[in-house]
Each structure stands twice: as C-alpha cells, then as structure tokens.
Design an enzyme around this catalytic site. Structure first.
Site, short mmCIF file in Angstrom:
data_model
loop_
_atom_site.label_atom_id
_atom_site.label_comp_id
_atom_site.label_asym_id
_atom_site.label_seq_id
_atom_site.Cartn_x
_atom_site.Cartn_y
_atom_site.Cartn_z
N HIS A 242 0.81 -1.23 0.00
CA HIS A 242 0.00 0.00 0.00
C HIS A 242 0.84 1.27 0.00
O HIS A 242 0.35 2.33 0.39
CB HIS A 242 -0.95 0.04 1.21
CG HIS A 242 -2.08 -0.95 1.16
ND1 HIS A 242 -1.92 -2.29 1.38
CD2 HIS A 242 -3.41 -0.79 0.93
CE1 HIS A 242 -3.08 -2.92 1.29
NE2 HIS A 242 -4.00 -2.03 1.00
N HIS B 81 -2.89 -1.85 -4.49
CA HIS B 81 -4.14 -1.10 -4.30
C HIS B 81 -4.11 0.20 -5.09
O HIS B 81 -3.43 1.15 -4.71
CB HIS B 81 -4.35 -0.79 -2.82
CG HIS B 81 -5.76 -0.46 -2.47
ND1 HIS B 81 -6.54 0.42 -3.22
CD2 HIS B 81 -6.57 -0.87 -1.45
CE1 HIS B 81 -7.74 0.52 -2.68
NE2 HIS B 81 -7.80 -0.26 -1.62
N GLU C 13 -14.00 -8.54 0.00
CA GLU C 13 -14.67 -7.24 -0.18
C GLU C 13 -14.90 -6.99 -1.67
O GLU C 13 -14.57 -5.93 -2.20
CB GLU C 13 -13.82 -6.12 0.42
CG GLU C 13 -13.32 -6.44 1.83
CD GLU C 13 -12.52 -5.31 2.47
OE1 GLU C 13 -12.75 -5.07 3.66
OE2 GLU C 13 -11.70 -4.68 1.78
N CYS D 228 -10.60 2.79 6.99
CA CYS D 228 -10.64 3.53 5.73
C CYS D 228 -11.93 4.32 5.56
O CYS D 228 -11.94 5.41 5.00
CB CYS D 228 -10.45 2.58 4.55
SG CYS D 228 -11.47 1.10 4.66
#
Lengths: 633, 633
Positions: free
Chosen positions: A135, A186, A315, A407
C-alpha cells in the site's frame, strides 16, 4: 470565444446537507482527531496511533509502528476533510492543527520524497519490494489528494510541495527501466496524480498516471514474481496471498477485465483514475473500457441503495445479479468510490445517468456509512439485518466508533465536507446543475446562481441565474429518473429550452429563472427477477431516498409484513425524530404469523400500520433489525 | 399374549420403485464394481482402487493406499447393497463375487479385529491416534452394517464373524480405562452397533453403542488434546483442523447441542445411533434430546425436498431459516441419513410426521442423488441452478460418474435396494403401513398383506389383509399430509376404525380390505417468510413429489416465468420421457422480459405454457438449468 466558465465558490444551502456538513466541521473532525491521537480510549473504539506513527518516522519519538500498513491514510483523509472545511469557513484553531500535521508529514517524509511510516519504521529494506500488499503508493496517493486539497483551500505551499516531491520520486522510480512494469496492489495513485496534474498542470504527473493505468494487468503474475524474487514470506495480510486471481484487479488488461472477484474499492479507484486519464488525454478507447465496466456495475451488480461489492470474501464484486440482502458487504468506501467514478465520467461526457447514480450514492449507499451523530460508522452496509446478526456471521447491525481498518470514516467525512464539488458540472459555456441541492454559487464572468430546493423531502426547485455580462450560456438541469413527470417553467427573455435524455437544456444570454415541480410520489420498485433474492419483494423510494422498515418503529419482525397491492400511504415529517425525517406509513400493511416451515394453504393476515424511514437513517435507535426489500402482494 | 408380529418377507410391487430396484440390481451394482476395480477408466469418473487397498492390506499385492482414508466404506456399502439385492432374488454370480469380497475383507482384517486399510498400509503407528480425522470407527461401522446385512440375507457366517471380531476389539479398546473418553470424528459406529445388537442380541454391542453416544461432547477438546499428545501434524484433511467448533458435533453434550456448524451427515448418523440406543435402552431423556434436534431440523433447517445441510462450507447445517436455493448443499448422504433417523424414530414412538419426512426424502431429496440410468450421482442437490453454475462457484448442475469422496453413490444404492425395510413399522400386534408403496408382504402368524398403490402418480390405495389365524390386530395407515381429504372405505367384519393425527387405525380380527382415495391435487406451497430466499415464490407439489421447472422443457430462463394467481393446470403422463413421468403444464404462466436492474413500473408479460417435472428427474437431459422455487403472483 471568451474563457471557459469556472466555479469560484459554491455554498451548500440545503438544510439537510448543511446539518451534515456542520456535523463534520464541528463534531466529526475533532472526534477523529482524538481517535488518531488515542485520546478517545473507550473500550469500543479501536486504537489508532496514526499520528504517533508519523512522529516515530520523523524521529521525534521512539517506538514501533501501530496498525495497518496504510494507517497513514487516516491522517491524510482527515487532512483532506479539514481542507474542505476551511474552504467554507475560517477556523484558525483547526488550521493551526492541520498546518502542524503538514509539518509533521514533511518531517516524516524522506529526503528523496518517499513516505510510508510503516516501511520506514518497520521494514526499510523492503520498500517497494512487496508491492502486492504494501500500500505504499496507495498511501502516498492519499497524501497527494490531501496535499492538493489543502493547498487549494489554504494556500499552504508546503502541503503541495510534499505532494510534488512524492510524485517526482515515484515518477523517477517507477519509470526507470527496472521498475517500469511495477505497480501497487491497491490503486489510488492514479486518481491522485490526475488531481495533482489538474492543480499544477505539470504533464509528468498525468503521464505517470497514464503509465500506471496502462500497465496494470499487462505484467502477468507480477506480484507473485516480485514476492518470489525478494523472498517475501511475511505479508502484511497473509491470507491475501491466496486471494482469488482477480482480487487485485490486475489479472488481465482493462480491456478484458471482469468484475467478478475484484476487490470493489481497488477496482473503482482504478476506474476513477483511468476515467480521469481518459479525459485529460482524450483517450476514447480507455474511456470506453471504463464505461463498459461502469455499465456492468450499475446494470448487474449494484444494490438499490447504490452499494456495491457484494461479498465480504475479499470485499469483492461477485456474479452478475448476485445481490444477497443479508450477507451483502457494500463497503462505505465503495460507495464513495462510485461517486468519484461517476464524477469523473460526468466530466468526460455528461449523461444524466451518472448524476442519477451519484445522487443515489449520496443519499443512500454512502450516507448510511455515517451515524446521525457523526461519530460512528458502518464499514459494510447490509440491505437486511437482524439484531445480533453479527454473532451469526452476517454483517454488523450497528455502526462502530472506529475500526482497526479505518478507511471508511475519513472517506465519508471528506466526501460530505466536499459536497459543493458535486453540485455543478461546468464545461466551456455550459453549466449543468447535476445535483438538485440548494446552493448559492458564484462563477467566473460574474455569473451567480441561486438554487432553492427542498430535496430530499419536497419536490420544488427554484433556480435564479444572474448573468450581468449577458454571456451566451447553456444551462442544463438533470431531471431525476424517479420523477415521472415534471412541471417546468422557464422565465427568461429569448431563452430556448428543450428536454432530452432527462436533461433540461436552456440556452440564454440574460438573467434566467427556472421553476421545477418534480413528481416525488412514492415508488414501489421491483428488481429484475434474475436477482433471485428480491423476487416477490418491493423496495420503496421517495425522491432520491430509498426507505426501509426498522424494528424500532414497528411491532413484530419485518418478515411478518406484506406490502399490499393497493397501498394506502401517509407521509409526514417529524422534526423530533432522527434529526428531522420524513416517515412513510403503509396504513393497510398485511401482518402474517407463521408457525410451520412450509404451508400448503394461505396464511391468514390482519391489517397493521407499517412505518418506514430513509435507509441512511437506520441503526440510530434500538432495536435495529431492518430490511430494504419487503414482501409484496 | 401371543408372540409379537414380525415381517417375514416384503416385496416391493410399485412399478416406480421396481424399476429403481432393478436398476440397482442389474446396472448400478456392476457399474460400481467396475469403478471399485478401476475397470471403468473413463476420463470423467474418479479413480477408486478401493478393492486394491484391501489386497494390499491383506499382503496379496504390494503398493500404496489410494484415495480417502475412508475409501474402504465404498466396498462396504456396495456389499450392503448386494446383501439387499440377494434378499430379493438369487444371483449366484453376484453372490460368488460378494463372498469373495467378504473373504478378502477377512484376510485384510488384523488378527485382533482391527481393519482400516489406510492405517494398516500407510500409518500403522497412528492407529486410533488421530481419531479426529482417521474415520477408523466410521469405516468399521460401515463394515459392521454390511456384515450384518449380508449375513442376514445370505447366512454367510464369516460376514458376521468379521463384524463381531471388530466390535469386540473396539469394545476392549475403547472401554479400557485409557481410552474410555475417546471417540471417532465421524459418528457411524453407534448405529452400526445398534444393528449388530439387533441381529445378535449380545448386550455388549448395545452397551458399547450407548457408551459412544453418551461420551460425545463430554471430553472437551478431545481431538485437539489427542492431536497434541500424539504430535499429529499431518492430517488426512488439513483444512478441517480449523473447522468450526461444532463441525464434529462434539463441542457440547447432546443436551445442549445446536445444529449450526455441525457437519450434517456426522450429526444425523449420530442422532440415528442415539435414537436406536434410546429405544433399546428405553432411555426417554436421550430420546427427547434427539427429538429436540429432529424438530429443529424439520421446522427450521430443511429444504422442501427434504435436503439438509445448507452450506458446502463444512457440509454443514447453518442458521435457522437460512435456506439458500442457489448455494445449498443438501448432500445426498444427508438425505439418506434423514431416512435412517426417521426410521429409528418411527420404531421408538410412531408419529405420522416421521413417515411424512421419510417419504419426502425417498421421492425427492435422496432420489435426486442418482441419475435415471443408475450410473451417475449428485453429491450436492441444489434447489436452483444454471448451466455452468459450477464454474461460477455454485453447486454442480450435473451428476458425476464417480467422486473422489464417493460416499453418496453406494449410500443411495443401499437405500433403494433395501426399500422394503421402510414400508411397514411393526410393533407387538400393530402393523403400520408407513409408506403407501405397492407391496406384497408376508408376516408371521400367516398374516399376508397386499397393497395396490399407484403412488407417486395416482391416488388410489387398495389394501387386502389375510389373517387366517384371526389374530386381534391393529392395522394403521399413515395418511399423507399432502392429501387434504381422503375417501376411506374399510371392509371387514367387526372392525373398528378411527383417524387421529393423520393415522387411520383399524382394529380387527379377521380378513380386512381398505380402499383409500387420496387427494393428490397440485399444491402451491409457500415457505415461512423467515426463509427470505423463498419470499414471493411457490414450490409445486403433487402427491409426494416436489416439482421443478427445467430448461429442457421450456423456452427462456426460469426467471422469466411467473406462476399466476389463478393457475390453469394440465397434468399428463409421458411413458416415453424420463423413464415414465407425470408432467405438469401451467397453461397460463406469465412470461416477463426485463432489461433494467430495477424498475419503477410493472413489466409487461405475455402468456406461455410452463412445463414442470418431478425434482428427482432433473439433470437427465440438456440443458439443465432448473429451479424448484418459482416466482408467483
């Protein structure tokens, strides 16, 4: 031709949204500040230590990094929220705090431009060596967005300098021959660079964004190869090693990309970045690739509230028409991302559809993510739930004070604080009123627009445009799809108007008034029968709001109620409930009580009043069991 | 009082079931033999090597064990099937083959009585040391069932001797102080020992069964402790180490047991064994504990076809009312196990409900597990599927020729071959006709009963009882719940009859005739609205058969069809289709075609004929997409 029109300052006037904005400015921003400083150590809120990580990275304090590898982004999205708050109103105390944060970030940033407190503190040798899960560019991307916003709002030059230093560093590293096929697990950097370019107009940032957009999916098994090459065994998220092939949205080039299995936020951030690149590079092919997936989402994968990403397993997006109400995920961040994407598409080639979805997300899918007090948040947003469902392995039925993976809270606050950005779309000499939200807006060329609107509750919109320089303009208004018929009155000398594809288009060169009476009667919405979970059920919509039935208003469980064929309905506004809300009563709902699992005979029913509330307002009272989709005759 | 009545020989006469029995005797048994001998090596059938494992264990061949740790049970359930076939009709060739198998099993059995080819060949040091996953008692239990059945049918004494030698060995081992709190990860031995006791009347077998029933759930974390104690790292099923706490149905004593998370077949085999122990030990408390879970299953966890075990995740039960049609598991073995359990409960304290569920499983949930040709099998039985759903992560939409985990094929064949066992329940001087299947049965005391029945297609049942010794009898008939009204004509001198709780009870002491006209009109069944997946849908039942719509008979996809409020229906028998089947046409079904995901307005429909077939017969043609639950007005 004179200069293109620009928005100078737009102020939201809608009482509905003013309340939310004030909530963010007065409450949420301080609450989040305390959380990030661990000053709010109740049992229920997860620890953050997000600012401490920066102090450690800046050598101002000793210790270990705490939290997620992307813990930095909570601070960045907080800073971005502050930027939007300060754009509206002066707040010296808040500005001082934020300026200090910028300074701290500047101190934590390495001299070459790199910044990831996790890797600086814990794994300096592994910088950019485990991109699948690190990330790093995701974090720096979020800083760049925050830095740009903060600079634009406060003229704090350091905020922009840090961002540019990062971007130049990333440019040099990722466009060097050795790394030119590398990218982050990401996506986020893409849309950040688009914003940095829009602010600075420096081509290299846009080119770097285009680079990241174009290589994703073309270096097959890059992450696997990189992990192997660098002997990475210790991942931040070990279980994600075995994530499905498309989780990282990089299994194939965008052209061939499918949604199924893709982590929703990763996919949507990427598409949003790609849409920006497509516009700024005038790349029609890229735009069509993005639009293809946009269409897949909104026509086959979207809950009626706008929530997307159906499964907690990764997700992720799943099958077309697989829209399970009880187990749906619908992450708040994914709805925010849908808004970002819709906005990019609006700026490319405006269509009413984009504004329609943006509105749906604003009032439903995204807004559900924050509690009415601004201090609790949903990560996932179920369409149906029972008290204690969490215990049964389903989604949470209550908003949390904070998450370990935090987040969503700062994502929803930065969205609401920047709501004014989403009202108009302006291009050349065309001003489009995309969101029928009451506002007062100054444009360049002395144009001034005042919109009175009682949305989401009422149906009247009054627009007054002052155009003292008598510039030839197109003024367009998106007419919502939920309004079956509109009374429109355009008052202006020599103006010409027509309606096409749900857009009212008025050309004029003087002052102008428009009055619109929308039809905001209640709709009983049905789902395509391919959505097997919604067969025999209706959802209820009034204006832009999706309604739900919550246990707090009704006797018995939601499965007892049937919406009858000829509904008698009463709507009424309650100032004293849920911060002011229009409720809907189904006066002749049928109430059934079953004892067996299956029945050959019809079950007797009696009549009961069923009270509905807007979806965004649920889970602010006890008990919280709720459903959006209701059995119907 | 004279001796209790006993069944001497019962012969199934129902053409429907005679065809299935012949299929097993003539086709399936040879097909499975070839598979177990690897003589049917098509690409599509998984390898078995099941008999070779025995030859290796018996030192007749060299090599490694192949397949699952419980591969032996395929041979045992095959042998049990053979036992039931030979009970019906002579087949010297088959008997010779089976006798040889018994001899081979005898050779493979160790001198102390132990038998598990996997552990003997691969892990002799780990015998009984990793009981969580070893399936050793599961395997030996299945042998005991087969040995008892084969002995009873053929008088092959060795078959019983092997079983008794095993049982004695297990008794000595597991009742010794050191091992008296140990038990198998997969229940099965309990019901096997009940059968061995019923055959031999030796108390120690029943006591051992009771022992295993009573200790399960009382030695908390036994498996964890045993694995640790024996340093077990290498499990047969490594992922099962992390199975949910209740997967092995041993997290708490039976009294506190919940279904959620329990592996369905493990739970049901255990309950079946426990029900047998409860009856034979006259343990009312144990019986009530079993009944409590039985009620949970049939009232909250059972698909309308009788299939149970909703999730592939652990092949387990889940939440109450969680009955997902697309992703349901409904293992064939679990339906067979429901029949075993229902039968045990029937013998304890007869209730029509037990027979009702047994019938439901026979004609639907279990029968779906075998193809019309007897040579392909479902492991899981979906309620709804599309072609290629397997690719999308859902259940298979086609039966397979064989599985690597081949528990179901021989389970369904041993069930069908022993169908005669399930027709009557006899106790003292009461004969209960539980299943209205045409049969001719000789009882002790020269009683002879002939039942003519056109089920599942027709509605007439004619019963003729010859009772030359003029014994005072109760003859009871279960009247199916699906028959709303019954015309009943009892013809017999001095007979007395009454109906209570869906049971016709006739007391008489001469010959007797009963004629029953059942009402087998079509039922439109609705599910409790707590089953959210079935809201707004109906399932269609005629007689004992659940119907479904299959793509092979209809234009378009199943989601296009709506069952109208006032259905015009035609039923017709087709000799030339699906081995003879009654089809149902809904003449005025509504056909909808959607283009959008959601709609504010009602969609126009036109009229189409919708053809339905019985659920058991689906997936025998192309294309196979299917649904049991259909949208209804």
């Amino acid at each position: 031709m004179a200069d293109t029109i620009k928005v100078k300052k737009s102020v939201v006037k809608s009482p509905f949204w003013v309340r939310y904005r004030s909530l963010i400015a007065d409450e949420a921003i301080n609450y989040q500040w305390k959380i990030m400083n661990n000053e709010n150590n109740t049992d229920e809120a997860e620890r953050s230590y997000a600012l401490r990580n920066f102090r450690i990275a800046a050598n101002l304090e000793k210790g270990h990094h705490y939290g997620m590898v992307f813990q930095d982004t909570d601070v960045y999205k907080w800073l971005e929220t502050v930027a939007y708050i300060l754009k509206y109103e002066k707040n010296e105390d808040l500005k001082k705090r934020a300026d200090k944060v910028v300074k701290l970030i500047g101190k934590a940033q390495e001299s070459d431009g790199y910044l990831s407190t996790y890797y600086q503190i814990e794994k300096p040798d592994l910088k950019f060596k485990q991109l699948q899960q690190s990330h790093e560019l995701y974090c720096m991307g979020h800083y760049i967005e925050a830095g740009v916003a903060y600079y634009k709002s406060t003229k704090n030059k350091q905020a922009l300098d840090i961002a540019e230093k990062m971007a130049v560093f990333i440019y040099n590293y990722f466009l060097s021959i050795n790394h030119s096929y590398q990218y982050d697990g990401h996506p986020e950097i893409e849309q950040a660079l688009v914003k940095l370019y829009s602010c600075t107009k420096k081509d290299k940032y846009l080119n770097l964004a285009r680079h990241f957009v174009s290589i994703r999916g073309k270096n097959t098994n890059f992450f696997e190869k990189q992990n192997k090459e660098n002997n990475i065994e210790d991942d931040p998220f070990p279980e994600m090693r075995r994530a499905n092939k498309n989780y990282f949205f990089d299994s194939v080039p965008l052209k061939y990309q499918k949604l199924n299995g893709a982590h929703a936020v990763r996919a949507l951030y990427f598409l949003s970045g790609a849409a920006g690149v497509a516009r700024l590079k005038n790349d029609k092919i890229l735009e069509s690739e993005v639009l293809k997936l946009w269409n897949e989402i909104i026509h086959k994968q979207m809950f009626i509230t706008g929530n997307v990403g159906q499964t907690s397993n990764g997700e992720a997006f799943t099958q077309d028409y697989d829209l399970p109400n009880l187990t749906n995920y619908g992450e708040t961040c994914a709805s925010v991302a849908m808004i970002l994407l819709a906005r990019e598409l609006e700026e490319n080639n405006y269509r009413a559809e984009f504004g329609e979805i943006l509105e749906k997300e604003l009032y439903n899918g995204a807004l559900s993510g924050i509690g009415l007090n601004g201090k609790n948040y949903f990560y996932s947003n179920p369409m149906e739930t029972k008290d204690n469902h969490l215990k049964k392995g389903f989604s949470r039925e209550r908003r949390q004070k904070w998450f370990s993976c935090a987040c969503c809270p700062t994502n929803i606050t930065r969205l609401i604080a920047s709501l004014d950005k989403y009202i108009y779309v302006v291009k050349d000499r065309t001003i489009i009123l995309d969101q029928l939200i009451a506002n007062e807006t100054e444009f360049s060329h002395d144009i001034h627009i005042n919109v009175l609107s009682s949305l989401p509750w009422g149906n009247r919109v009054k627009i007054r445009i002052l155009n003292p320089q008598q510039i030839k303009l197109h003024f367009k208004v998106r007419l919502p799809e939920w309004s079956d018929s509109n009374e429109i009155n355009v008052i202006g000398n020599d103006s010409l108007s027509n309606i096409e594809n749900n857009i009212l288009d008025v050309s004029f060169a003087q002052d102008l008034k428009i009055e619109i009476n929308l039809d905001n009667q209640i709709h009983f919405v049905k789902a395509n029968p391919k959505v097997r979970n919604d067969v025999g059920k209706v959802a209820i919509q009034k204006g832009p709001l999706i309604y739900c039935q919550e246990r707090a208003d009704n006797i018995g469980e939601y499965e007892n109620y049937i919406i009858p064929k000829n509904c008698e309905v009463k709507t009424y506004f309650r100032n004293d409930e849920l911060n002011g809300v229009e409720k809907i009563d189904i006066l002749n709902a049928k109430y059934q009580q079953w004892t067996s699992l299956y029945s050959y005979n019809s079950i007797k029913t009696n009549k009961k009043v069923l009270t509905l509330i807007p979806y965004y307002a649920w889970a602010n009272r006890m008990p919280r069991s709720m459903t959006v989709w209701m059995e119907s005759e």
